[in-house]
Scaffold this active site. Structure first.
Site, short mmCIF file in Angstrom:
data_model
loop_
_atom_site.label_atom_id
_atom_site.label_comp_id
_atom_site.label_asym_id
_atom_site.label_seq_id
_atom_site.Cartn_x
_atom_site.Cartn_y
_atom_site.Cartn_z
N ASN A 97 -30.48 13.81 57.45
CA ASN A 97 -30.01 15.10 56.93
C ASN A 97 -28.50 15.10 56.95
O ASN A 97 -27.88 14.58 57.87
CB ASN A 97 -30.54 16.24 57.81
CG ASN A 97 -30.04 17.59 57.34
OD1 ASN A 97 -30.07 17.89 56.13
ND2 ASN A 97 -29.56 18.42 58.26
N HIS A 155 -25.21 17.53 57.18
CA HIS A 155 -24.88 18.88 57.62
C HIS A 155 -23.36 19.08 57.51
O HIS A 155 -22.60 18.20 57.93
CB HIS A 155 -25.36 19.10 59.06
CG HIS A 155 -25.16 20.50 59.52
ND1 HIS A 155 -26.07 21.50 59.26
CD2 HIS A 155 -24.14 21.08 60.20
CE1 HIS A 155 -25.62 22.64 59.76
NE2 HIS A 155 -24.45 22.41 60.34
N GLY A 212 -27.28 20.17 44.28
CA GLY A 212 -27.62 18.75 44.17
C GLY A 212 -26.45 17.79 43.94
O GLY A 212 -26.66 16.68 43.46
N SER A 213 -25.21 18.21 44.36
CA SER A 213 -24.10 17.27 44.12
C SER A 213 -24.25 16.03 45.01
O SER A 213 -23.89 14.93 44.59
CB SER A 213 -22.74 17.94 44.34
OG SER A 213 -22.53 18.20 45.70
N ASN A 214 -24.78 16.19 46.21
CA ASN A 214 -25.02 15.01 47.07
C ASN A 214 -26.12 14.13 46.48
O ASN A 214 -26.02 12.90 46.52
CB ASN A 214 -25.40 15.44 48.49
CG ASN A 214 -24.18 15.69 49.35
OD1 ASN A 214 -23.50 14.75 49.74
ND2 ASN A 214 -23.90 16.95 49.63
C1 GRF Z 1 -24.00 20.14 51.65
O1 GRF Z 1 -22.82 20.69 52.07
C2 GRF Z 1 -24.79 19.65 52.81
O2 GRF Z 1 -24.00 19.31 53.88
C3 GRF Z 1 -25.65 20.81 53.18
O3 GRF Z 1 -25.94 21.44 51.98
C4 GRF Z 1 -24.93 21.17 51.04
C5 GRF Z 1 -25.59 20.65 49.79
O4 GRF Z 1 -24.67 20.56 48.76
N1 GRF Z 1 -26.82 20.39 53.90
P1 GRF Z 1 -25.11 19.95 47.38
O5 GRF Z 1 -26.31 20.72 46.90
O6 GRF Z 1 -25.40 18.54 47.61
O7 GRF Z 1 -23.95 20.13 46.47
#
Ligand code: GRF
Length: 330
Positions: free
Chosen positions: A103, A105, A12-14
């Site tokens: 999404n 990626h 969940g860092s994003n």
């Molecule tokens: C990210 O690298 C994204 O591109 C992919 O999954 C990963 C999720 O990373 N779809 P995080 O959980 O947000 O750290």
């Protein structure tokens, strides 16, 4: 306020980055996080940030997608951001939020996308293939995996010493920039325009308890009748009457007589009397120093007279042009 829902299955860092980017502002906010993993680290992170988070079992995602849509609607969600979401999104949800599901990626799509290409698998494949660049892509979600229209894409350099972990860290850095950027781009092109603020009329209608609809008022601008001059006569100036664009180019040109008039006027009222006035003025000092005081006085008077003549002729000639030309004398 545009409400976003983040779907995440893992770290969940994003998701955290999106909350930190948007939730301190007043236009966009992450209002909900949905996960398909009961113990995903993202759950605790969202709770710490005060974002409502719900676990929805995989069976629901697959067999009862309408339930997911209902949850989203109950939170007024307009945009969905998939941030590491590993569960299949049913086409009912894709249709309900068409063009509004994004999404992220971790590769330069269409390269290294598709089934099985997620997380560490992508970075491993990129390094094994000896690529010198990789990156991240944000795209619109369609019913095909990783194949929707690309919204934002950014590169990173792959160095010979890179491992899947170091590459992942580099890609994550660009993801934190491009995901909010892509979301704002999609909102700018798809979100409903904000409701117009109340007008003074609305306020009055509310105070008086009457409806603020005035269908009887015709607010269409009416065309002003254009002045039609008599044949051969110049059109009079009408303040506020705009010349229609179609006619602007066909306006009558300045009559050539005016040009002649202007030249004659200049010669008569400025040039000739002006020179006479200057000659007389120059005589004043020469006469005075020669001791001819009477001659100096005469020259001075003549200079004055010619200056007045210059002025009077100028005024008369210029004021006469218009009436004389209207009277058809030019
Ligand atoms: C990210 O690298 C994204 O591109 C992919 O999954 C990963 C999720 O990373 N779809 P995080 O959980 O947000 O750290």
């Amino acid at each position: 306020m545009v409400n976003i829902a983040v779907f995440a299955s893992g770290n969940g860092s994003n998701a955290v980055n999106l909350v930190k980017t948007f939730n301190s502002g007043s236009r966009i906010r992450v209002a909900l996080c949905l996960t398909d993993k009961e113990n995903a680290p993202v759950i605790e992170k969202m709770q710490e940030l005060g974002v409502p988070v719900e676990y929805v079992a995989r069976s629901v995602w697959k067999d009862e997608p309408q339930k997911v849509i209902d949850i989203l609607r109950s939170h007024d969600i307009e945009i969905i951001a998939l941030a590491g979401f590993l569960c299949f999104i049913d086409e009912t949800i894709v249709k309900a939020y068409e063009g509004k599901i994004l999404n992220i990626h971790p590769s330069l799509l269409p390269a290294y996308g598709g089934r099985g290409m997620h997380g560490a698998n992508v970075h491993k494949a990129v390094i094994e293939a000896g690529e010198v660049k990789s990156g991240a892509t944000v795209h619109i979600v369609t019913n095909e995996i990783d194949a929707g229209p690309i919204v934002v894409q950014r590169c990173v350099t792959v160095l010979p010493e890179d491992t899947p972990e170091t590459l992942e860290a580099k890609v994550h850095e660009v993801e934190y920039d491009i995901f909010p950027e892509a979301i704002m781009k999609v909102i700018a092109t798809t979100a409903e325009p904000p409701a117009l603020p109340k007008s003074v009329d609305d306020d009055w209608a509310e105070t008086l308890g009457v409806p603020n609809d005035l269908p009887h008022l015709d607010t269409t601008p009416h065309e002003m009748p254009s002045p039609s001059p008599a044949a051969g006569q110049p059109a009079a100036f009408m303040p506020g009457v705009a010349v229609p664009a179609s006619e602007a180019g066909s306006q009558e040109p300045m009559p050539p007589t005016y040009l002649v008039w202007a030249v004659v006027t200049m010669v008569l009222c400025c040039f000739i009397p002006g020179i006479v006035a200057v000659v007389n003025a120059s005589k004043v000092s020469s006469r005075y120093f020669a001791g001819d005081y009477e001659g100096a006085r005469r020259a001075s008077r003549n200079a004055e007279i010619w200056i007045i003549i210059t002025f009077v002729i100028g005024v008369i000639i210029n004021t006469l042009y218009l009436p004389l030309s209207i009277a058809g004398m030019f």
